[in-house]
Design an enzyme around this catalytic site. Structure first.
Site, PDB file in Angstrom:
ATOM      1  N   VAL A  16     -15.711  13.244   1.642  1.00 22.25           N
ATOM      2  CA  VAL A  16     -14.538  12.607   1.638  1.00 22.25           C
ATOM      3  C   VAL A  16     -13.529  13.691   0.992  1.00 22.25           C
ATOM      4  O   VAL A  16     -12.604  14.123   1.688  1.00 22.25           O
ATOM      5  CB  VAL A  16     -14.283  11.282   1.097  1.00 22.25           C
ATOM      6  CG1 VAL A  16     -13.013  10.737   1.060  1.00 22.25           C
ATOM      7  CG2 VAL A  16     -15.443  10.242   1.976  1.00 22.25           C
ATOM      8  N   ARG A  90     -19.789  -1.895   1.476  1.00 23.90           N
ATOM      9  CA  ARG A  90     -18.868  -1.347   0.407  1.00 23.90           C
ATOM     10  C   ARG A  90     -18.906  -2.223  -0.876  1.00 23.90           C
ATOM     11  O   ARG A  90     -18.936  -1.688  -1.980  1.00 23.90           O
ATOM     12  CB  ARG A  90     -17.274  -1.451   0.900  1.00 23.90           C
ATOM     13  CG  ARG A  90     -16.977  -0.598   2.206  1.00 23.90           C
ATOM     14  CD  ARG A  90     -15.893  -0.763   2.704  1.00 23.90           C
ATOM     15  NE  ARG A  90     -15.476  -0.021   4.012  1.00 23.90           N
ATOM     16  CZ  ARG A  90     -15.680  -0.651   5.020  1.00 23.90           C
ATOM     17  NH1 ARG A  90     -16.429  -1.702   5.207  1.00 23.90           N
ATOM     18  NH2 ARG A  90     -15.537   0.345   6.341  1.00 23.90           N
ATOM     19  N   SER A 145      -6.243   3.613  -0.678  1.00 24.59           N
ATOM     20  CA  SER A 145      -5.992   3.604   0.558  1.00 24.59           C
ATOM     21  C   SER A 145      -6.301   2.548   1.543  1.00 24.59           C
ATOM     22  O   SER A 145      -5.802   2.315   2.501  1.00 24.59           O
ATOM     23  CB  SER A 145      -7.035   4.684   1.245  1.00 24.59           C
ATOM     24  OG  SER A 145      -8.297   4.289   0.853  1.00 24.59           O
ATOM     25  N   ASP A 150      -8.712   1.669   8.571  1.00 28.63           N
ATOM     26  CA  ASP A 150      -9.105   0.677   9.625  1.00 28.63           C
ATOM     27  C   ASP A 150      -7.760   0.581  10.427  1.00 28.63           C
ATOM     28  O   ASP A 150      -7.893   0.313  11.607  1.00 28.63           O
ATOM     29  CB  ASP A 150      -9.317  -0.686   8.630  1.00 28.63           C
ATOM     30  CG  ASP A 150      -9.731  -0.322   7.566  1.00 28.63           C
ATOM     31  OD1 ASP A 150     -11.041  -0.692   7.223  1.00 28.63           O
ATOM     32  OD2 ASP A 150      -9.159   0.080   6.481  1.00 28.63           O
ATOM     33  N   ARG A 153      -7.978   2.877  12.984  1.00 29.11           N
ATOM     34  CA  ARG A 153      -9.292   2.657  13.963  1.00 29.11           C
ATOM     35  C   ARG A 153      -8.700   1.486  14.896  1.00 29.11           C
ATOM     36  O   ARG A 153      -8.864   1.806  16.217  1.00 29.11           O
ATOM     37  CB  ARG A 153     -10.628   2.012  13.335  1.00 29.11           C
ATOM     38  CG  ARG A 153     -11.144   3.248  12.448  1.00 29.11           C
ATOM     39  CD  ARG A 153     -12.421   2.323  11.547  1.00 29.11           C
ATOM     40  NE  ARG A 153     -12.986   3.732  10.910  1.00 29.11           N
ATOM     41  CZ  ARG A 153     -13.549   3.403   9.773  1.00 29.11           C
ATOM     42  NH1 ARG A 153     -13.727   2.374   9.337  1.00 29.11           N
ATOM     43  NH2 ARG A 153     -14.325   4.566   9.381  1.00 29.11           N
ATOM     44  N   HIS A 177     -10.499  -3.652   2.620  1.00 25.46           N
ATOM     45  CA  HIS A 177     -11.206  -2.699   3.335  1.00 25.46           C
ATOM     46  C   HIS A 177     -12.513  -2.981   3.271  1.00 25.46           C
ATOM     47  O   HIS A 177     -13.362  -2.646   2.433  1.00 25.46           O
ATOM     48  CB  HIS A 177     -10.672  -1.383   2.645  1.00 25.46           C
ATOM     49  CG  HIS A 177     -11.468  -0.348   3.188  1.00 25.46           C
ATOM     50  ND1 HIS A 177     -11.462   0.238   4.641  1.00 25.46           N
ATOM     51  CD2 HIS A 177     -12.430   0.527   2.669  1.00 25.46           C
ATOM     52  CE1 HIS A 177     -12.201   1.220   4.726  1.00 25.46           C
ATOM     53  NE2 HIS A 177     -12.936   1.347   3.716  1.00 25.46           N
TER      54      HIS A 177
HETATM   55  N1  LIG Z   1     -11.495   4.193   1.452  1.00 24.97           N
HETATM   56  C1  LIG Z   1     -11.941   4.523   2.437  1.00 24.97           C
HETATM   57  O1  LIG Z   1     -11.373   4.372   3.624  1.00 24.97           O
HETATM   58  C2  LIG Z   1     -13.357   5.120   2.401  1.00 24.97           C
HETATM   59  C3  LIG Z   1     -13.952   5.464   1.352  1.00 24.97           C
HETATM   60  N2  LIG Z   1     -15.065   5.940   1.228  1.00 24.97           N
HETATM   61  C4  LIG Z   1     -15.728   6.175  -0.085  1.00 24.97           C
HETATM   62  O2  LIG Z   1     -15.557   7.428  -0.702  1.00 24.97           O
HETATM   63  C5  LIG Z   1     -16.358   7.748  -1.890  1.00 24.97           C
HETATM   64  C6  LIG Z   1     -17.029   9.211  -1.659  1.00 24.97           C
HETATM   65  O3  LIG Z   1     -17.667   9.105  -0.197  1.00 24.97           O
HETATM   66  P1  LIG Z   1     -18.353  10.546  -0.089  1.00 24.97           P
HETATM   67  O4  LIG Z   1     -17.392  11.697  -0.202  1.00 24.97           O
HETATM   68  O5  LIG Z   1     -19.020  10.485   1.369  1.00 24.97           O
HETATM   69  O6  LIG Z   1     -19.429  10.892  -1.152  1.00 24.97           O
HETATM   70  P2  LIG Z   1     -20.240  12.085  -1.652  1.00 24.97           P
HETATM   71  O7  LIG Z   1     -21.595  11.534  -2.265  1.00 24.97           O
HETATM   72  O8  LIG Z   1     -20.471  13.035  -0.635  1.00 24.97           O
HETATM   73  O9  LIG Z   1     -19.125  12.729  -2.729  1.00 24.97           O
HETATM   74  C7  LIG Z   1     -19.108  11.820  -3.886  1.00 24.97           C
HETATM   75  C8  LIG Z   1     -18.664  13.010  -5.028  1.00 24.97           C
HETATM   76  O10 LIG Z   1     -18.366  12.059  -6.036  1.00 24.97           O
HETATM   77  C9  LIG Z   1     -18.635  13.153  -7.084  1.00 24.97           C
HETATM   78  N3  LIG Z   1     -18.766  12.334  -8.409  1.00 24.97           N
HETATM   79  C10 LIG Z   1     -19.575  11.318  -8.768  1.00 24.97           C
HETATM   80  N4  LIG Z   1     -19.409  10.787 -10.117  1.00 24.97           N
HETATM   81  C11 LIG Z   1     -18.466  11.627 -10.514  1.00 24.97           C
HETATM   82  C12 LIG Z   1     -17.870  11.674 -11.790  1.00 24.97           C
HETATM   83  N5  LIG Z   1     -17.908  10.904 -12.825  1.00 24.97           N
HETATM   84  N6  LIG Z   1     -16.531  12.430 -11.793  1.00 24.97           N
HETATM   85  C13 LIG Z   1     -16.469  13.224 -10.914  1.00 24.97           C
HETATM   86  N7  LIG Z   1     -16.917  13.307  -9.576  1.00 24.97           N
HETATM   87  C14 LIG Z   1     -17.925  12.520  -9.514  1.00 24.97           C
HETATM   88  C15 LIG Z   1     -19.991  13.596  -6.807  1.00 24.97           C
HETATM   89  O11 LIG Z   1     -20.647  14.455  -7.342  1.00 24.97           O
HETATM   90  C16 LIG Z   1     -19.692  13.896  -5.407  1.00 24.97           C
HETATM   91  O12 LIG Z   1     -19.327  15.129  -5.126  1.00 24.97           O
HETATM   92  C17 LIG Z   1     -17.789   6.394  -1.473  1.00 24.97           C
HETATM   93  O13 LIG Z   1     -17.435   5.283  -2.420  1.00 24.97           O
HETATM   94  C18 LIG Z   1     -17.247   5.998  -0.123  1.00 24.97           C
HETATM   95  O14 LIG Z   1     -17.673   4.632  -0.109  1.00 24.97           O
HETATM   96  C19 LIG Z   1     -15.544   6.866   2.190  1.00 24.97           C
HETATM   97  C20 LIG Z   1     -14.997   6.672   3.504  1.00 24.97           C
HETATM   98  C21 LIG Z   1     -13.878   5.952   3.618  1.00 24.97           C
HETATM   99  C1  LIG Z   2     -17.089   4.176   4.476  1.00 23.50           C
HETATM  100  C2  LIG Z   2     -15.786   3.465   4.797  1.00 23.50           C
HETATM  101  O1  LIG Z   2     -15.261   2.760   4.153  1.00 23.50           O
HETATM  102  C3  LIG Z   2     -15.128   3.485   6.042  1.00 23.50           C
HETATM  103  O2  LIG Z   2     -15.260   4.605   6.815  1.00 23.50           O
HETATM  104  O3  LIG Z   2     -14.493   2.536   6.222  1.00 23.50           O
END
Ligand SMILES: NC(=O)C1=CN([C@@H]2O[C@H](COP(=O)(O)OP(=O)(O)OC[C@H]3O[C@@H](n4cnc5c(N)ncnc54)[C@H](O)[C@@H]3O)[C@@H](O)[C@H]2O)C=CC1
Ligand SMILES: CC(=O)C(=O)O
Length: 317
Positions: A16, A90, A145, A150, A153, A177
């Site tokens: 992300v 989530r 966010s 959503d 979408r 969300h």
């Molecule tokens: N709000 C939304 O609409 C959405 C939210 N998300 C959420 O975003 C988050 C990240 O998802 P991805 O990027 O796919 O995961 P990812 O695993 O690819 O990346 C997470 C990153 O956070 C870093 N990280 C972990 N602990 C940390 C800390 N203490 N300090 C700094 N960095 C740290 C990791 O090293 C990694 O680079 C998840 O919680 C996911 O569910 C994902 C998609 C949509």
């Molecule tokens: C992963 C997530 O929160 C989303 O794609 O809506």
């Protein structure tokens, strides 16, 4: 350094975070962009990779940094946290991601950061609430966010049915969300006309609308089951919100907003449109919901409150 440079700090450089950095690069937003993550090689590699894109967009000082580099940021975006695995909701992420949020907010506050804080890590409504509580920042400076992704979408799904562009559909997904979110169809509009009238004319039945709402609710799971994660959609929504902050737009956008009496709710962050400008959330817009939507909002808030209480209690253990 020239005045009026704007700086964004990205905390969390995973799927992300890096997609968000790329979206910001594409739009030429923020002259200074620092990336922080526990995996230093990743942020260094991304900074090197992303700086090559500036030749075709706009000059940018993009670098791998630390919390001290967040001190003078106008906006910090938190995407650090575990993502869902297939089959996880989530809300299942709450305990591990609350710990990560706590470990981030402490050094961020210690840096002297005075900007707007935008949270995207999940469960985003809970983590946004925690970020505000842990930081002690005014609620107006912290938001999530929420249901921004959503809502896109829903707009995309409805645009295919109504044959108008997604941005011409003024309709919101509201609430959590997550699995208790809902479409606020009764207040939606298309080209000034009531959405429900336009939908009826296009031959959409109540069942069709329920199915669209359900498909939107399940879309993240469909994507995660196929490719393991979702990131382009949220990255672009985060870019749009960031632009509203950096350009001091007073734009009405669906976000994770701090409610203080709106919808009869208090002490909670939940998906609702709000006015976004350079100071963060200027005000929450209370959408006029019908009775059914009002009860969905209450049910969503109840789910969030319960998860929040359990999550915060587990954090003390
Ligand atoms: N709000 C939304 O609409 C959405 C939210 N998300 C959420 O975003 C988050 C990240 O998802 P991805 O990027 O796919 O995961 P990812 O695993 O690819 O990346 C997470 C990153 O956070 C870093 N990280 C972990 N602990 C940390 C800390 N203490 N300090 C700094 N960095 C740290 C990791 O090293 C990694 O680079 C998840 O919680 C996911 O569910 C994902 C998609 C949509
Ligand atoms: C992963 C997530 O929160 C989303 O794609 O809506």
């Amino acid at each position: 350094m020239a005045q009026n440079r704007q700086k964004v700090a990205l905390i969390g450089d995973g799927a992300v975070g890096s997609s968000y950095a790329f979206a910001m690069m594409q739009q030429g937003l923020a002259e200074d962009f620092v990336i922080v993550d526990v995996i230093k090689e990743r942020t260094e590699g991304d900074a090197l990779d992303l700086e090559d894109a500036q030749v075709f967009t706009a000059p940018k000082n993009i670098y791998s940094g630390d919390y001290k580099d967040c001190a003078d940021a106008d906006l910090a975006v938190i995407t650090a946290g575990a993502p869902q695995k297939p089959g996880e909701s989530r809300l299942d992420l709450v305990n591990k991601n609350l710990k990560i949020m706590q470990s981030i907010i402490k050094p961020l506050v210690a840096s002297g950061f005075k900007g707007v804080l935008l949270v995207a890590a999940n469960p985003v409504d809970i983590l946004t609430y925690a970020a505000q509580k842990f930081s002690g920042f005014p609620k107006s400076r912290v938001f999530g966010s929420g249901t921004s992704l959503d809502t896109t979408r829903l707009q995309v799904a409805l645009s295919k049915k109504l044959k108008v562009s997604p941005q011409s559909i003024d309709a919101y997904i509201m609430g959590e969300h997550g699995d208790s979110e809902f479409a606020a169809y009764s207040a939606a509009r298309v080209g000034g006309e009531s959405f429900l009238a336009a939908a009826k004319r296009a031959g959409l039945s109540t069942d069709d609308l329920t199915k669209i709402e359900d498909d939107v609710r399940k879309k993240a799971y469909e994507i995660i089951n196929r490719k393991g994660a979702t990131f382009y959609g949220v990255a672009t929504a985060l870019m749009r919100i960031s632009k509203a902050v950096l350009h001091d737009e007073n734009a009405i956008l669906p976000v994770g907003a701090p409610v203080d009496g709106e919808y009869g709710l208090h002490d909670l962050y939940i998906g609702s449109p709000a006015v976004i400008n350079g100071a963060g959330i200027d005000r929450v817009i209370e959408v006029p919901l019908n009775d059914d939507e009002k009860s969905k909002m209450q049910a969503s808030a109840k789910t969030l409150k319960e998860t929040l209480e359990n999550g915060m209690a587990n954090l003390q253990k």
